[in-house]
Every structure is written in C-alpha cells, then in structure tokens.
Motif scaffolding. Structure first.
Motif, PDB file in Angstrom:
ATOM      1  N   ALA A   1      71.308   7.081-134.823  1.00 55.54           N
ATOM      2  CA  ALA A   1      70.095   7.858-135.091  1.00 55.54           C
ATOM      3  C   ALA A   1      69.431   7.499-136.422  1.00 55.54           C
TER       4      ALA A   1
ATOM      5  N   ARG B   1      67.948   3.921-136.114  1.00 58.34           N
ATOM      6  CA  ARG B   1      66.774   3.869-135.249  1.00 58.34           C
ATOM      7  C   ARG B   1      65.553   4.462-135.951  1.00 58.34           C
ATOM      8  N   ALA B   2      65.736   5.598-136.598  1.00 58.92           N
ATOM      9  CA  ALA B   2      64.606   6.228-137.309  1.00 58.92           C
ATOM     10  C   ALA B   2      64.096   5.308-138.415  1.00 58.92           C
TER      11      ALA B   2
ATOM     12  N   THR C   1      59.538   9.018-133.334  1.00 57.45           N
ATOM     13  CA  THR C   1      60.711   8.719-134.158  1.00 57.45           C
ATOM     14  C   THR C   1      61.890   9.601-133.785  1.00 57.45           C
ATOM     15  N   VAL C   2      61.653  10.888-133.617  1.00 58.37           N
ATOM     16  CA  VAL C   2      62.744  11.816-133.284  1.00 58.37           C
ATOM     17  C   VAL C   2      63.331  11.497-131.900  1.00 58.37           C
TER      18      VAL C   2
ATOM     19  N   ALA D   1      65.177   8.111-132.103  1.00 64.17           N
ATOM     20  CA  ALA D   1      66.421   8.224-132.863  1.00 64.17           C
ATOM     21  C   ALA D   1      67.487   8.953-132.066  1.00 64.17           C
TER      22      ALA D   1
END
Length: 190
Positions: A74, A77-78, A180-181, A184
């Motif tokens: 997470a 990825r963010a 993004t959330v 992630a």
C-alpha cells in the motif's frame, strides 16, 4: 537501497522516465522560439501523455506474485502514483523554465494530480496495461465535447477550466485521492 532499484526496474520506471522526458523535449522543441503560448489544450495533452507513459509501471510483470509478496504494498503503490503525477508535472514545468510559454503553474499542478489519480483508477478498474485509458479518454471527452455551462461543465471539463474554479479543482483532487486510495488498497486488476 537495492529494493528501490529492483522495484523501479520491475515497474519499468527508467523506460517511463525516458518517455516522459521525450514528450517534454518535444513540447519544448515545438515552442522553443517563444513565438506564442501553447494552447492549454496542448499543455494538457503533454501532461496526459506523460501520465500515460508513467502508468505503464502501475503493475508488475506478475500481479499474482506481487499479491503474495511479504512486503506492504500500500505505501509503495501510493508513493508510485504520487511520484508519477509529480514527475509528469515537473517535466512540463521544466519545459516552462527552459523558456517555453505554457499553461499556468496552478493548472499544471492540478491537472497532473487529477490525471495521476485517473491512471491509478484505470489500473484498478482495467489493469495496469490499460491504466492509460481513463486519462486519455477523459482528455478526448474534454477536448472534443463542448463544455456545458454550470457545475456539470466545470466537473466534466476540469482539465481545461481555470484552476481558480472550485469545482474543477475539487474534481482533480478528488480523482487523485480516490485513485490513490483504491490503487494502494487493491492494486491493479488482474
């Protein structure tokens, strides 16, 4: 720092960075004499091409292998989404610093953030290989369909509307946050 190098190579970051630099160089070459400002639509096209080039790395070669890794994906990825958006905007701002007349800085920041969120959302919905479809599709919609007046026009045409409008800025930042959330948390689609 070896993991960072491996991560960058597995996500094709060097290739994406070279493509972003090439697009920025092309934008500079088209306007290096300063004969006139580039239309904001062209600047948005450059930003979209930069984000599309960076979106290639939103997934690894084997999504199932990524999901079974013993690391926390997470935050990586963010950070990847945020850095892709920052890199797309920075390349265009570097062209502007080199003397080309481009869109206002506020528009570049807003659009690169919103487009990065759209690419992340595209990776979640369509997979990493098709993450570019949402930013390119929204750009095509924005440039080809006349912007209706009112709030619907400010939301639909957020890429080319003035960054001072609340609805267009809120749309871009909401796209960044949502994309993004979700990216992630879920990662790219298989």
């Amino acid at each position: 720092m070896r993991w960072l190098i491996l991560y960058a190579r597995s996500r094709q970051v060097p290739t994406s960075a070279a493509a972003v630099a090439l697009v920025a160089l092309a934008a500079w070459a088209c306007n290096r004499d300063g004969a006139g400002p580039l239309a904001e639509g062209v600047a948005v096209l450059v930003l979209t091409a930069n984000v599309a080039a960076a979106s290639v790395g939103l997934g690894g070669r084997d999504v199932a292998l990524d999901r079974t890794a013993a690391i926390r994906w997470a935050p990586r990825r963010a950070a990847h989404v945020l850095l892709a958006g920052a890199g797309a905007g920075a390349a265009l701002l570097a062209v502007q610093a080199a003397g080309a007349r481009l869109a206002p800085i506020a528009l570049v920041v807003r659009d690169s953030a919103g487009l990065a969120g759209l690419a992340a959302l595209g990776a979640v919905l369509c997979g990493a290989q098709f993450a570019w479809t949402l930013p390119v599709g929204w750009l095509a919609f924005t440039l080809l369909v006349p912007v209706p007046p009112g709030l619907a026009g400010e939301v639909g045409g957020w890429m080319i509307i003035s960054p001072a409008t609340t609805a267009s800025a809120a749309t871009a930042w909401a796209l960044l946050a949502t994309g993004t959330v979700l990216y992630a948390a879920a990662g790219p689609r298989r």
